[in-house]
Design a protein around this motif. Structure first.
Motif, PDB file in Angstrom:
ATOM      1  N   ILE A  13      23.170  30.910   1.771  1.00 20.25           N
ATOM      2  CA  ILE A  13      23.121  30.342   0.275  1.00 20.25           C
ATOM      3  C   ILE A  13      21.574  30.003  -0.121  1.00 20.25           C
ATOM      4  CG2 ILE A  13      24.209  29.050  -1.625  1.00 20.25           C
ATOM      5  CD1 ILE A  13      26.617  29.083   0.055  1.00 20.25           C
ATOM      6  N   HIS A  14      21.326  30.734  -1.167  1.00 17.75           N
ATOM      7  CA  HIS A  14      19.713  30.701  -1.701  1.00 17.75           C
ATOM      8  C   HIS A  14      19.918  30.485  -3.190  1.00 17.75           C
ATOM      9  CE1 HIS A  14      18.518  31.772   2.143  1.00 17.75           C
ATOM     10  NE2 HIS A  14      19.180  32.866   1.939  1.00 17.75           N
ATOM     11  N   PHE A  15      19.144  30.158  -4.025  1.00 15.87           N
ATOM     12  CA  PHE A  15      18.754  30.201  -5.271  1.00 15.87           C
ATOM     13  C   PHE A  15      17.393  30.804  -5.602  1.00 15.87           C
ATOM     14  CE2 PHE A  15      16.605  26.057  -4.597  1.00 15.87           C
ATOM     15  CZ  PHE A  15      15.742  26.107  -5.800  1.00 15.87           C
ATOM     16  N   HIS A  22      16.123  42.277  -9.777  1.00 16.92           N
ATOM     17  CA  HIS A  22      15.701  41.613  -8.706  1.00 16.92           C
ATOM     18  C   HIS A  22      15.853  40.093  -8.690  1.00 16.92           C
ATOM     19  CE1 HIS A  22      13.561  45.409  -7.809  1.00 16.92           C
ATOM     20  NE2 HIS A  22      13.500  44.876  -6.607  1.00 16.92           N
ATOM     21  N   ILE A  23      15.837  39.278  -7.708  1.00 14.35           N
ATOM     22  CA  ILE A  23      16.099  38.018  -7.568  1.00 14.35           C
ATOM     23  C   ILE A  23      14.772  37.425  -6.829  1.00 14.35           C
ATOM     24  CG2 ILE A  23      17.147  35.652  -6.935  1.00 14.35           C
ATOM     25  CD1 ILE A  23      19.894  37.406  -7.009  1.00 14.35           C
ATOM     26  N   THR A  24      13.886  36.506  -7.356  1.00 12.21           N
ATOM     27  CA  THR A  24      12.744  35.814  -6.788  1.00 12.21           C
ATOM     28  C   THR A  24      13.385  34.540  -6.226  1.00 12.21           C
ATOM     29  OG1 THR A  24      11.265  36.678  -8.360  1.00 12.21           O
ATOM     30  CG2 THR A  24      10.487  34.800  -7.139  1.00 12.21           C
ATOM     31  N   HIS A  25      13.120  34.471  -4.876  1.00 11.05           N
ATOM     32  CA  HIS A  25      13.606  33.466  -4.052  1.00 11.05           C
ATOM     33  C   HIS A  25      12.787  32.193  -4.195  1.00 11.05           C
ATOM     34  CE1 HIS A  25      14.867  32.065   0.134  1.00 11.05           C
ATOM     35  NE2 HIS A  25      15.545  31.322  -0.499  1.00 11.05           N
ATOM     36  N   MET A  30      16.855  23.260  -7.620  1.00 11.30           N
ATOM     37  CA  MET A  30      16.882  24.134  -8.737  1.00 11.30           C
ATOM     38  C   MET A  30      16.637  23.237 -10.139  1.00 11.30           C
ATOM     39  SD  MET A  30      20.206  26.517 -10.796  1.00 11.30           S
ATOM     40  CE  MET A  30      20.182  27.279  -9.261  1.00 11.30           C
ATOM     41  N   PHE A  31      17.159  21.887 -10.170  1.00  9.43           N
ATOM     42  CA  PHE A  31      17.286  21.101 -11.591  1.00  9.43           C
ATOM     43  C   PHE A  31      15.871  20.247 -11.658  1.00  9.43           C
ATOM     44  CE2 PHE A  31      21.650  22.091 -10.511  1.00  9.43           C
ATOM     45  CZ  PHE A  31      21.951  22.768 -11.970  1.00  9.43           C
ATOM     46  N   THR A  32      15.110  20.037 -10.387  1.00  2.00           N
ATOM     47  CA  THR A  32      14.015  19.187 -10.399  1.00  2.00           C
ATOM     48  C   THR A  32      12.735  19.958  -9.726  1.00  2.00           C
ATOM     49  OG1 THR A  32      14.759  18.367  -8.237  1.00  2.00           O
ATOM     50  CG2 THR A  32      15.400  17.013 -10.118  1.00  2.00           C
ATOM     51  N   GLU A  33      12.341  19.690  -8.678  1.00  4.73           N
ATOM     52  CA  GLU A  33      11.163  20.327  -8.216  1.00  4.73           C
ATOM     53  C   GLU A  33      11.333  21.487  -7.158  1.00  4.73           C
ATOM     54  OE1 GLU A  33       8.803  17.412  -6.335  1.00  4.73           O
ATOM     55  OE2 GLU A  33       8.392  16.180  -7.985  1.00  4.73           O
ATOM     56  N   ASN A  34      10.787  22.771  -7.504  1.00  6.17           N
ATOM     57  CA  ASN A  34      11.132  23.575  -6.698  1.00  6.17           C
ATOM     58  C   ASN A  34       9.947  24.849  -6.965  1.00  6.17           C
ATOM     59  OD1 ASN A  34      11.535  25.591  -9.196  1.00  6.17           O
ATOM     60  ND2 ASN A  34      12.991  24.048  -9.453  1.00  6.17           N
ATOM     61  N   GLU A  35       9.797  25.508  -5.864  1.00  2.08           N
ATOM     62  CA  GLU A  35       8.635  26.509  -5.810  1.00  2.08           C
ATOM     63  C   GLU A  35       9.083  27.910  -5.318  1.00  2.08           C
ATOM     64  OE1 GLU A  35       5.781  25.188  -2.968  1.00  2.08           O
ATOM     65  OE2 GLU A  35       7.101  25.033  -1.342  1.00  2.08           O
ATOM     66  N   ALA A  36       8.475  28.783  -5.848  1.00  2.00           N
ATOM     67  CA  ALA A  36       8.775  30.270  -5.351  1.00  2.00           C
ATOM     68  C   ALA A  36       8.379  30.337  -3.686  1.00  2.00           C
ATOM     69  CB  ALA A  36       7.915  31.419  -6.250  1.00  2.00           C
ATOM     70  N   LEU A  37       9.040  31.467  -3.143  1.00  2.00           N
ATOM     71  CA  LEU A  37       8.840  31.604  -1.628  1.00  2.00           C
ATOM     72  C   LEU A  37       8.017  32.777  -1.131  1.00  2.00           C
ATOM     73  CD1 LEU A  37      11.923  30.373   0.179  1.00  2.00           C
ATOM     74  CD2 LEU A  37       9.705  29.183   0.216  1.00  2.00           C
ATOM     75  N   GLY A  38       8.059  33.468  -2.495  1.00  2.00           N
ATOM     76  CA  GLY A  38       7.099  34.858  -2.408  1.00  2.00           C
ATOM     77  C   GLY A  38       8.241  36.013  -2.021  1.00  2.00           C
TER      78      GLY A  38
END
Length: 260
Positions: A13-15, A22-25, A30-38
């Motif tokens: 399971i991811h977000f 498409h979906i960028t992983h 989700m609600f605080t700190e996050n970053e794109a994995l590419g």
């Protein structure tokens, strides 16, 4: 405007953020700190899940002027609500399944859902927008005949809380002007509901403020804003689509043949 989703890929399971194809992983929260994995996933290689895992769904009753007028209800001075548990939550594409303990009619109710982004308690209405992460579509499924089955006790929670009775999705949209939205519900392609959010008695900001005075709201909690005209019972194998432009289409099948 971003569209956040949760999804399953190869059993994990991811977000991430969704666009048309498409979906960028992302990683983190989700609600605080996050970053794109590419990494990018095509929509057809993943299974979309409910976009959040609420500790509770707080669902409104009698929150639209048009429906209150038709049913002869007084305009409330404070929100009338009930709680749906996290165990009732399903996402887009999941079957809505009637419980074995109930043989009566089961209604769809297309609604706007407010998704809380930060823990809040006793928030002033002027601060409420800061605690709204975004919006989603909700089908507040109801075993309607249970509510007033017993004169001694109105069974709102039981009627609303069976497994699969809280469909939400397909995403959480961070759109900024909820008052401009319209909720449409289609049954087998035929429009059954079409009503404006601006007809709500209590606005999203008012709901967050007033409900946070009663209980702590947690990130991922959903406030189902209530429905308006056109909620009806579902027939076997009906396809129910709750459509809100700027959010998307929440599609589920009412399928009594499926067993949990």
């Amino acid at each position: 405007m971003n569209k956040w989703v949760r999804f399953e890929h190869n059993g994990n399971i991811h977000f991430g953020k969704m666009d048309d194809t498409h979906i960028t992983h992302y990683q983190g929260d989700m609600f605080t700190e996050n970053e794109a994995l590419g990494r990018v996933f095509a929509l057809d290689e993943v299974t979309l899940l409910a976009p959040c895992t609420p500790t509770k769904i707080i669902a409104l009753w009698n929150n639209f002027y048009a429906l209150a007028e038709k049913q002869g209800n007084e305009i409330p001075q404070a929100p009338y609500y009930f709680i749906k548990p996290s165990s009732c939550v399903v996402g887009i594409g999941a079957a809505i399944i009637p419980p074995a303990s109930y043989q009566g009619r089961i209604f769809y109710e297309g609604e706007l859902g407010i998704v809380i982004g930060k823990k809040c308690k006793e928030i002033d209405v002027s601060q409420a927008e800061d605690y709204i992460f975004g919006y989603t579509c909700v089908n507040d499924v109801t075993a309607m005949q249970l509510i007033h089955e017993k004169e001694a006790f109105a069974q709102w929670s039981r009627a609303k809380s069976f497994d699969t009775f809280g469909a939400i999705g397909p995403c959480i949209s961070t759109l900024s002007n909820a008052d401009a939205l319209t909720v449409r519900t289609l049954v087998n392609g035929r429009e059954r509901q079409n009503y404006p959010i601006k007809d709500m008695i209590f606005s999203p900001a008012q709901l967050v403020s007033l409900l946070s005075a009663d209980m702590t709201l947690e990130p991922g909690d959903v406030i189902a804003c209530g429905t308006s005209l056109g909620a009806m019972p579902m027939k076997v194998n009906s396809k129910i689509e709750v459509i809100i432009d700027g959010i998307g289409v929440l599609e589920n099948i009412y399928s009594p043949e499926v067993s949990l």
